[in-house]
Design an enzyme around this catalytic site. Structure first.
Site, mmCIF file in Angstrom:
data_model
loop_
_atom_site.group_PDB
_atom_site.id
_atom_site.type_symbol
_atom_site.label_atom_id
_atom_site.label_comp_id
_atom_site.label_asym_id
_atom_site.label_seq_id
_atom_site.Cartn_x
_atom_site.Cartn_y
_atom_site.Cartn_z
ATOM 1 N N TYR A 198 -0.475 2.102 7.173
ATOM 2 C CA TYR A 198 -1.704 1.762 6.460
ATOM 3 C C TYR A 198 -1.488 0.507 5.616
ATOM 4 C CZ TYR A 198 0.519 3.302 2.191
ATOM 5 O OH TYR A 198 1.377 3.391 1.126
ATOM 6 N N PHE A 224 -2.879 -3.721 -2.514
ATOM 7 C CA PHE A 224 -2.038 -3.056 -3.508
ATOM 8 C C PHE A 224 -0.926 -2.221 -2.881
ATOM 9 C CE2 PHE A 224 -5.933 -0.516 -2.858
ATOM 10 C CZ PHE A 224 -5.424 0.675 -2.403
ATOM 11 N N ASP A 225 -0.953 -2.031 -1.558
ATOM 12 C CA ASP A 225 0.133 -1.264 -0.936
ATOM 13 C C ASP A 225 0.061 -1.421 0.576
ATOM 14 O OD1 ASP A 225 2.323 0.374 -0.793
ATOM 15 O OD2 ASP A 225 1.208 2.242 -0.948
ATOM 16 N N ILE A 272 -5.154 11.333 -1.654
ATOM 17 C CA ILE A 272 -6.523 11.351 -2.181
ATOM 18 C C ILE A 272 -7.455 12.028 -1.177
ATOM 19 C CG2 ILE A 272 -6.203 9.335 -3.672
ATOM 20 C CD1 ILE A 272 -7.548 7.635 -1.500
ATOM 21 N N TYR A 285 -9.565 7.563 -6.981
ATOM 22 C CA TYR A 285 -8.928 7.800 -8.279
ATOM 23 C C TYR A 285 -9.915 7.915 -9.425
ATOM 24 C CZ TYR A 285 -4.719 6.837 -5.698
ATOM 25 O OH TYR A 285 -3.704 6.887 -4.784
ATOM 26 N N PHE A 339 -8.899 1.166 3.193
ATOM 27 C CA PHE A 339 -7.607 1.405 3.848
ATOM 28 C C PHE A 339 -7.721 1.142 5.341
ATOM 29 C CE2 PHE A 339 -7.029 3.913 -0.008
ATOM 30 C CZ PHE A 339 -5.704 3.665 -0.336
#
Length: 572
Positions: A63, A73-74, A93, A119, A136
């Site tokens: 991902y 961010f990731d 999540i 979040y 994502f």
């Protein structure tokens, strides 16, 4: 994902989410909303097949996560390590749990996840701001099927190696397994390189028997076993080579189902049990009347051999005709369930073997009331001709033969087996639309006599409802048949339908006023009715007397003595 960023489920989002049962059907480049929570999915690349992962499955994905402005961010792709987690367990999540279970293997999709499924108001500082909608890009690489086999969270099963075919062991079957049990910290508490046990009896802990019933031959699994299916609150002390299990311990058990022997109850009363030692060929089995050839060894429970046939070099195979009283009833019934080439161990209760009498056999005497065991190999068989393969003449001849066999069994006091013969005889001639006039007359006479004789069997067996039905069948053909009226009256008396019994007896006496059996039955009926009326009058008399004296109604606890079974016409 990074070790410091595991996409934990936000604490404020623990409520269950609604999701349609079916995944949305998308074309490449198309975007649709999933459910009613604002989650969107855009298909980038189609996956393989139709299967999608389920809650509890261990999934593996790549991902990349970004904010709506494109800020990354990731990314597992940049780390070069796929991310693994258990679906539907709150490890990620909510948007992930809901979205990824709509994907197929190899599929690539972009999920747009609102803050309520990510979040929320808190965000995940410093990388994700409050109330952030996330995007994502996810590729579903694979997943391992994990099943909650008891539907209570007590045993989770992860398949490591798929098994063969589709059959699963049943409660009576004897399974051969290998297993290794460890505590959660990896401590080995038990191991076996091969052990055999009956499924319903279990082995080691309750989880093993639960699990093997869901497995196929050759399947290997990893079980996560909660205390209720392990050793519970008390745990288990070390014993021999097995280690101790602490109280309330969860176990990790690697289990392989190597093979099993199918065990079946040949008879409904569980008095003939067959264990398959070697599977047979194909699907065909002998029918009633088939000529079978066997290798046979008969033993007593202490292992003493009393019969051996077809095993020595040059010796003829043991041959008999099924359903023809040529062997003991239990062996006869067991062979009818076998396939060509099958080898089975058949355990037979005395009721289906040699009964209460001593029985000299070829190599030893079978004592009274002995349970016997036979090792049987069905080498070959030739099926008897089925009714649909017979012409009219053959059907009538077969019905007549079965009727005569039934008569012989009735006279020998074998009423259940006689009943079976009469039923089979009637089936041969049940449909007579293609019969000629003379053949219809013959078939009618056979139907009447077979159903009447079967009714006599049912009366002996105290199956009064079935006796009544059989007599009614006869009276539908011959409304003035005295025997049918007489036997139906007997059934009605035992069923406490005294008015119907009286109607049948009066009608029989109108047709045959001098019939001694019917007269005796009428006398018995009158005594029954007199006794019934007397008790009824007494009951109501007592009831009204008590009502007058006491006010509230009391019940009469006296019970009528059950009538003794009356004698019936035993002529078959």
């Amino acid at each position: 994902m990074d070790e410091d960023f595991d996409i934990p489920a936000a604490e404020e989002l623990n409520e269950d989410m609604d999701l349609p049962d079916e995944s949305p059907i998308l074309k490449v480049g198309e975007e649709k909303e999933i459910g009613e929570q604002g989650l969107k999915k855009k298909l980038v690349k189609e996956g393989d097949g139709w299967d999608t992962p389920e809650n509890g499955d261990e999934v593996e994905v790549h991902y990349t996560g970004t904010l709506l402005d494109g800020t990354q961010f990731d990314s597992s792709r940049e780390r070069g390590t796929p991310f693994k987690f258990t679906l539907g367990q709150g490890q990620v999540i909510k948007g992930w749990d809901l979205g990824i279970k709509t994907m197929k293997k190899g599929e690539n999709a972009i999920f747009t996840i609102p803050p309520e499924l990510a979040y929320g108001e808190s965000g995940s500082p410093p990388t994700i701001p409050p109330n952030a909608t996330l995007r994502f890009d996810v590729e579903l690489l694979s997943w391992t099927n994990v099943k909650d086999i008891c539907k209570d969270g007590g045993i989770f099963k992860k398949i490591v190696t798929e098994g063969e075919k589709w059959e699963n062991p049943k409660d009576l079957d004897e399974v051969f397994v290998k297993y290794e049990a460890r505590l959660e910290d990896g401590t080995l508490v038990a191991k076996s390189d091969g052990v055999e046990f009956t499924v319903k009896d279990g082995h080691f802990c309750p989880a093993l028997s639960k699990a093997v019933k869901t497995m196929k031959k050759g399947e290997k699994v990893i079980l996560t076993v909660k205390p209720q299916y392990g050793f519970g609150e008390k745990g288990k002390l070390a014993c021999g080579e097995e280690g101790a299990v602490p109280p309330n311990a969860t176990l990790q058990i690697t289990l392989e189902l190597v093979s099993w022997k199918t065990v079946t109850e040949v008879t409904d009363d569980k008095k003939v049990i067959k264990k398959i030692l070697k599977e047979g060929e194909g699907y065909e089995r002998p029918n009633e009347g088939a000529v079978v050839k066997l290798k046979l060894i008969g033993k007593l429970q202490d292992g003493k051999v009393f019969l051996k046939k077809g095993h020595d070099e040059g010796e003829d195979l043991f041959e008999f005709k099924t359903d023809d009283e040529q062997v003991i009833h239990g062996l006869d019934k067991a062979v009818l369930t076998m396939k060509k080439g099958e080898v089975a161990l058949v355990t037979i209760h005395p009721d289906y073997a040699f009964g209460s009498s001593e029985s000299p056999q070829e190599l030893a005497v079978v004592p009274p009331n002995s349970t016997v065991c036979y090792e049987v190999e069905l080498v070959s068989f030739v099926k008897d001709k089925e009714s649909w393969d017979m012409n009219t003449e053959e059907k009538i001849e077969a019905a007549g033969k079965k009727k005569e066999e039934g008569n012989a069994l009735f006279k020998a006091g074998k009423y259940a087996r006689a009943s079976h013969r009469y039923e089979k005889a009637a089936k041969f001639i049940e449909y007579d639309s293609s019969f000629g006039e003379e053949e219809k007359k013959q078939a009618k006479a056979l139907k009447v006599s077979c159903n009447l004789n079967n009714a006599a069997c049912k009366l002996k067996l105290k199956d009064y409802k079935e006796a009544q039905k059989l007599c009614t069948k006869v009276l539908d053909i011959e409304s003035t048949n005295v025997k049918a009226l007489y036997r139906r009256a007997q059934a009605y008396i035992h069923l406490a339908d005294l008015d119907l019994a009286e109607f049948d007896i009066k009608k029989a006496l109108e047709i045959d006023p001098d019939n001694r059996d019917v007269k005796l039955e009428y006398k018995t009926l009158k005594e029954k009715m007199k006794e019934y009326n007397k008790k009824e009058a007494k009951f109501y008399g007592n009831m009204f007397a008590r009502m007058n004296k006491l006010g509230p109604l009391e019940t009469n606890n006296s019970s009528s003595k059950e009538a003794e079974p009356m004698s019936i016409d035993s002529k078959a």
